[in-house]
Design a protein around this motif. Structure first.
Motif, PDB file in Angstrom:
ATOM      1  N   GLY A 182     -10.604   3.859   0.420  1.00  0.00           N
ATOM      2  CA  GLY A 182      -9.666   2.730   0.479  1.00  0.00           C
ATOM      3  C   GLY A 182      -9.411   2.332   1.907  1.00  0.00           C
ATOM      4  N   GLU A 183      -8.393   2.967   2.470  1.00  0.00           N
ATOM      5  CA  GLU A 183      -7.954   2.621   3.834  1.00  0.00           C
ATOM      6  C   GLU A 183      -9.108   2.632   4.842  1.00  0.00           C
ATOM      7  OE1 GLU A 183      -4.408   2.352   4.518  1.00  0.00           O
ATOM      8  OE2 GLU A 183      -4.707   1.814   6.603  1.00  0.00           O
ATOM      9  N   HIS A 234      -4.345   7.883   8.852  1.00  0.00           N
ATOM     10  CA  HIS A 234      -4.839   7.579   7.518  1.00  0.00           C
ATOM     11  C   HIS A 234      -6.093   6.694   7.604  1.00  0.00           C
ATOM     12  CE1 HIS A 234      -4.765   7.123   3.285  1.00  0.00           C
ATOM     13  NE2 HIS A 234      -4.313   5.892   3.263  1.00  0.00           N
ATOM     14  N   GLY A 270      -8.421   7.939  -1.535  1.00  0.00           N
ATOM     15  CA  GLY A 270      -7.609   6.867  -0.969  1.00  0.00           C
ATOM     16  C   GLY A 270      -7.883   6.695   0.509  1.00  0.00           C
ATOM     17  N   ASP A 271      -7.950   7.818   1.188  1.00  0.00           N
ATOM     18  CA  ASP A 271      -8.126   7.855   2.643  1.00  0.00           C
ATOM     19  C   ASP A 271      -9.466   7.248   3.053  1.00  0.00           C
ATOM     20  OD1 ASP A 271      -6.989   9.025   5.133  1.00  0.00           O
ATOM     21  OD2 ASP A 271      -8.823  10.194   5.124  1.00  0.00           O
ATOM     22  N   ILE A 290      -4.962  11.359   6.079  1.00  0.00           N
ATOM     23  CA  ILE A 290      -3.711  11.536   5.352  1.00  0.00           C
ATOM     24  C   ILE A 290      -3.969  11.543   3.857  1.00  0.00           C
ATOM     25  CG2 ILE A 290      -1.432  10.534   4.893  1.00  0.00           C
ATOM     26  CD1 ILE A 290      -1.759  11.757   7.677  1.00  0.00           C
ATOM     27  N   GLN A 329      -1.706  -3.788  -5.400  1.00  0.00           N
ATOM     28  CA  GLN A 329      -1.782  -2.612  -4.533  1.00  0.00           C
ATOM     29  C   GLN A 329      -3.064  -2.788  -3.738  1.00  0.00           C
ATOM     30  OE1 GLN A 329      -1.964   1.330  -6.403  1.00  0.00           O
ATOM     31  NE2 GLN A 329      -3.008   2.068  -4.579  1.00  0.00           N
ATOM     32  N   SER A 330      -2.910  -3.045  -2.455  1.00  0.00           N
ATOM     33  CA  SER A 330      -4.067  -3.387  -1.629  1.00  0.00           C
ATOM     34  C   SER A 330      -4.815  -2.135  -1.207  1.00  0.00           C
ATOM     35  CB  SER A 330      -3.605  -4.156  -0.398  1.00  0.00           C
ATOM     36  OG  SER A 330      -2.666  -3.373   0.311  1.00  0.00           O
ATOM     37  N   GLU A 331      -5.969  -2.325  -0.590  1.00  0.00           N
ATOM     38  CA  GLU A 331      -6.775  -1.192  -0.142  1.00  0.00           C
ATOM     39  C   GLU A 331      -6.293  -0.659   1.187  1.00  0.00           C
ATOM     40  OE1 GLU A 331      -7.623  -4.289  -0.449  1.00  0.00           O
ATOM     41  OE2 GLU A 331      -9.205  -4.949   0.916  1.00  0.00           O
ATOM     42  N   SER A 332      -5.464  -1.420   1.883  1.00  0.00           N
ATOM     43  CA  SER A 332      -4.914  -0.948   3.152  1.00  0.00           C
ATOM     44  C   SER A 332      -3.747  -1.856   3.520  1.00  0.00           C
ATOM     45  CB  SER A 332      -5.964  -0.992   4.273  1.00  0.00           C
ATOM     46  OG  SER A 332      -6.236  -2.329   4.624  1.00  0.00           O
ATOM     47  N   GLU A 333      -2.977  -1.445   4.514  1.00  0.00           N
ATOM     48  CA  GLU A 333      -1.857  -2.259   4.971  1.00  0.00           C
ATOM     49  C   GLU A 333      -2.351  -3.545   5.613  1.00  0.00           C
ATOM     50  OE1 GLU A 333      -2.303   0.921   5.522  1.00  0.00           O
ATOM     51  OE2 GLU A 333      -0.480   2.041   5.053  1.00  0.00           O
ATOM     52  N   TYR A 345       0.871  -1.177   0.000  1.00  0.00           N
ATOM     53  CA  TYR A 345       0.000   0.000   0.000  1.00  0.00           C
ATOM     54  C   TYR A 345       0.905   1.223   0.000  1.00  0.00           C
ATOM     55  CZ  TYR A 345      -3.818   3.126   1.344  1.00  0.00           C
ATOM     56  OH  TYR A 345      -4.740   4.133   1.372  1.00  0.00           O
ATOM     57  N   PRO A 346       0.540   2.278  -0.741  1.00  0.00           N
ATOM     58  CA  PRO A 346       1.460   3.432  -0.838  1.00  0.00           C
ATOM     59  C   PRO A 346       1.767   4.072   0.523  1.00  0.00           C
ATOM     60  CG  PRO A 346      -0.330   3.614  -2.457  1.00  0.00           C
ATOM     61  CD  PRO A 346      -0.680   2.480  -1.545  1.00  0.00           C
ATOM     62  N   TYR A 357      -3.729   8.706  -5.883  1.00  0.00           N
ATOM     63  CA  TYR A 357      -3.002   9.044  -4.659  1.00  0.00           C
ATOM     64  C   TYR A 357      -2.006  10.151  -5.007  1.00  0.00           C
ATOM     65  CZ  TYR A 357      -4.617   4.904  -2.070  1.00  0.00           C
ATOM     66  OH  TYR A 357      -5.375   3.971  -1.411  1.00  0.00           O
ATOM     67  N   GLN A 388      -0.191   6.859  -7.439  1.00  0.00           N
ATOM     68  CA  GLN A 388      -0.684   5.488  -7.604  1.00  0.00           C
ATOM     69  C   GLN A 388      -2.201   5.533  -7.825  1.00  0.00           C
ATOM     70  OE1 GLN A 388       0.958   6.526  -4.832  1.00  0.00           O
ATOM     71  NE2 GLN A 388       2.974   5.585  -5.009  1.00  0.00           N
ATOM     72  N   ALA A 389      -2.749   4.447  -8.376  1.00  0.00           N
ATOM     73  CA  ALA A 389      -4.197   4.388  -8.585  1.00  0.00           C
ATOM     74  C   ALA A 389      -4.903   4.380  -7.234  1.00  0.00           C
ATOM     75  CB  ALA A 389      -4.562   3.137  -9.367  1.00  0.00           C
ATOM     76  N   SER A 390      -6.071   5.009  -7.198  1.00  0.00           N
ATOM     77  CA  SER A 390      -6.873   5.016  -5.975  1.00  0.00           C
ATOM     78  C   SER A 390      -8.113   4.155  -6.223  1.00  0.00           C
ATOM     79  CB  SER A 390      -7.280   6.450  -5.638  1.00  0.00           C
ATOM     80  OG  SER A 390      -8.440   6.798  -6.360  1.00  0.00           O
ATOM     81  N   MET A 423       1.541  10.094  12.988  1.00  0.00           N
ATOM     82  CA  MET A 423       1.875  10.229  11.577  1.00  0.00           C
ATOM     83  C   MET A 423       3.311  10.690  11.407  1.00  0.00           C
ATOM     84  SD  MET A 423       0.664   9.320   8.876  1.00  0.00           S
ATOM     85  CE  MET A 423      -0.873   8.822   9.610  1.00  0.00           C
ATOM     86  N   LEU A 451      -0.120  -1.053  11.501  1.00  0.00           N
ATOM     87  CA  LEU A 451      -1.347  -1.710  11.043  1.00  0.00           C
ATOM     88  C   LEU A 451      -1.130  -3.181  10.730  1.00  0.00           C
ATOM     89  CD1 LEU A 451      -2.697   1.131   8.761  1.00  0.00           C
ATOM     90  CD2 LEU A 451      -3.802   0.273  10.812  1.00  0.00           C
TER      91      LEU A 451
END
Lengths: 357, 283
Positions: free
Chosen positions: B96-97, B66, B92-93, B47, A53-57, A27-28, B122, B128-130, A112, A85
């Motif tokens: 996604g997350e 995030h 993304g925030d 984030i 590329q996952s949706e979260s860690e 994840y970015p 992102y 990156q793709a969101s 953060m 995470l």
């Protein structure tokens, strides 16, 4: 040995591919995005290679769990907040005795924090990090070449002990570019994976779980893990010593700090100050014995790290009251310079000499 | 009465031309027109480039982890539901997350106003793709194109009976301002998805791309018809509707808690003697 100029993050990726990693999930997060980028481009060239590329860690570490259960060499990476995470997944990997490699390119925290290099995740990495009685082997490289070298070692350790292995770098190691060679990486050893889920035709079904309601079974499982960790402590300690033989003061530092310390020590030696370095390469298991042995001759130890003091706890435990511990740490993403450390260490060195007289 | 300048915060570090500037402008105008002052509102963010929003405007600020914007906003709102709580997040925030939190905030109908800076990428981590990037789009770490269907946040919201569902466009500032005011005035959870071009990393969804597609929802459209709203929400392609897609009048989460019906929790007196009877019963 053919060398190429690469960032630490990219070198980690190439080394993973050459080590047989076929599943990477990430994840970015800065400062490790280059690793995810590298894997995105490289994985499709690998037979069976998978990148998501996952949706979260949390998703990424659980994808690693799934890939590991199915028998693949799987890896994920992140930086400090994302690493927090991942902890529940790492706890499960340890409990289920599943191999995996997890890379943390540490940045300033807590919370953060920022995106600058730090070493403030030492305790999280070396004490398990998630819940429960478990440990992970933690490798701490200090150059781009060493990052590349650590990856095949991490995969082999993960497979041989069936345990997650952490590579603890930082933003500086990830972002910096150095010449690196991958010539030595070979997948030689084959690990019999008699635990993975491959279908149950002609044999009883395998069930992988960490749910043990019976307290006696859970206790026995914990003791079994404990014995495995004891084996790691006996067999997997790695460290480097630098100018320790005649040293009157020994710096203890790892990763980026160890690089800075080496620069400082070279200057100190030019001034005829007898300072050496012990660099833990495995942060867990910790190189307790070499520090304890050195303490029979050396009285002054100088812990240097990019945090307010985490490595120092293990040094205290290793010394058990022998010798005197000096400390210099800078948290928050600040990278001390070799000249800065040279000044601080030399002051402590002279003061110790005064006391000895 | 507050002025626009009263809402001015730190100098933004967004790229020149970023759609976020237009969101900031529309936000400030909306707050002034609603008669709100900076000290009266709290903004929570996570984030991403959106996470910086409350730094760049003047207000009570909590910039947290995030994806966790909505749980924090929920806690704030329950402790002090007399204060407007705004959440600023990105695609993304929040999609996604923090996707799971979004679902449950909409279910609860807590009166938090969620503004999503949706740039389909992102931006903070440099391209990156969101979750809202279109399938097939080639991005930095999607060299063969995005392989998943994009998330449709508005269809998701209508499906969950979210009590206020709207979409704005950063390139249509006055319209966006109106939507922010409507979202603020609504009783219950408000989702305002704001299309916001990322001029640096997203070379597909540009101002022109949005401008040729976005249209104002027809004046005779009835946003209280859920099935029609779902159809409207599915429209995202050659034509993209902007405006209020759906609205209902469900009771809010705060309404269901009798203890805070009269007075917000933070304004209630802390009186230990009220516990005396219970303590004596046990000791």
């Amino acid at each position: 040995m053919k060398k190429q100029l690469m960032s630490g993050n990219a070198a980690l990726g190439e080394a993973a591919v050459l080590s047989g990693c076929t599943c990477y999930f990430g994840y970015p997060i800065t400062p490790q995005n280059e690793l995810t980028e590298y894997m995105a481009k490289r994985m499709p060239e690998v037979p069976g290679g998978t990148f998501i590329q996952s949706e979260s860690e949390i998703a990424a570490i659980n994808m690693v769990l799934g890939a590991s259960v199915a028998g693949a060499r799987a890896m994920t990476s992140s930086s400090s907040p994302g690493m927090s995470l991942k902890q529940e997944g790492i706890s499960y990997l340890a409990a289920d005795e599943l191999p995996a490699v997890i890379i943390n390119m540490v940045r300033g925290g807590p919370g953060m924090g920022n995106i600058s290099p730090a070493q403030s995740d030492y305790l999280q990495a070396t004490r398990g990090g998630g819940h429960g009685d478990y440990r992970t082997i933690v490798l701490a490289p200090s150059s781009v070449q060493e990052l590349a070298d650590a990856v095949p070692v991490a995969f082999d350790l993960a497979d041989s002990y069936r345990n997650p292995v952490i590579i603890l770098g930082d933003g500086m190691l990830g972002q910096m570019m150095e010449p690196v060679s991958f010539d030595h990486i070979r997948q030689e050893k084959v690990y019999p994976k008699d635990y993975i889920l491959t279908g149950a035709k002609g044999r009883p079904a395998r069930k992988i779980h960490s749910l043990l309601f019976d307290t006696k079974l859970e206790e026995e499982h914990n003791w079994k893990l404990f014995r495995k960790y004891k084996g790691m402590e006996q067999n997997e300690v790695r460290f480097e010593t630098f100018l320790v033989d005649d040293a009157e003061m020994v710096v203890i530092a790892y990763g980026t700090s160890a690089r800075i310390a080496k620069g400082a020590i070279r200057r100190l030696r030019q001034e005829n100050l007898k300072v050496g370095l012990i660099r833990p390469i495995t942060l867990w298991p910790f190189p307790t014995n070499i520090i304890r042995e050195t303490a029979t001759r050396v009285k002054d130890f100088f812990v240097f790290e990019m945090s307010t003091g985490q490595l120092i706890e293990d040094v205290r435990l290793a010394l058990e009251g022998r010798g005197h511990i000096h400390f210099y740490g800078r948290p928050g993403g600040v990278i001390p310079t070799p000249v800065e450390l040279f000044r601080i260490v030399s002051r402590h060195y002279y003061q110790s000499q005064q006391v000895k007289k | 009465m507050a002025h626009l300048d009263d809402f001015e915060g730190l100098t933004p570090a967004w790229c020149p031309g970023c759609g976020n500037f237009a969101i900031k402008k529309a936000f400030k105008e909306a707050m002034v027109e609603l008669g709100l002052e900076p000290h009266q509102i709290t903004i929570v963010s996570g984030i991403g480039q959106s996470g910086k929003f409350p730094h760049y405007v003047r207000c009570n600020t909590f910039n947290g982890l995030h994806g966790r914007t909505l749980p924090v906003a929920t806690g704030l709102r329950l402790a002090n539901h007399g204060m407007p709580v705004l959440a600023f997040a990105g695609d993304g925030d929040c999609y996604g997350e923090g996707g799971n939190h979004l679902i449950h905030a909409m279910r609860r109908n807590i009166s938090v106003k969620l503004f999503v800076h949706d740039n389909q990428i992102y931006g903070l981590t440099k391209g990156q793709a969101s979750p809202t990037t279109a399938e097939g789009t080639v991005m930095k770490i999607q060299p063969f194109g995005v392989q998943s269907e994009p998330l449709n946040p508005l269809a998701l919201a209508v499906a969950l009976d979210c009590s206020f569902v709207a979409r704005g466009f950063a390139g249509d500032g006055d319209h966006l301002k109106g939507l922010i005011k409507e979202a603020m005035d609504h009783r219950g959870f408000s989702l305002l998805d704001i299309l916001q071009p990322c001029v640096t990393f997203n070379k597909v969804n540009t101002y022109d791309w949005y401008k040729t597609r976005c249209y104002h929802i027809e004046p005779d459209y009835n946003p209280e018809n859920r099935v029609q709203a779902f159809e409207k929400a599915l429209e995202f392609g050659d034509r993209i509707p902007i405006g209020i897609l759906y609205r209902n009048h469900r009771h809010t989460y705060e309404d269901g808690i009798p203890m805070i019906k009269e007075t917000p929790l933070v304004k209630q007196p802390f009186d230990l003697s009220a516990m005396k009877g219970i303590l004596e019963e046990f000791y």
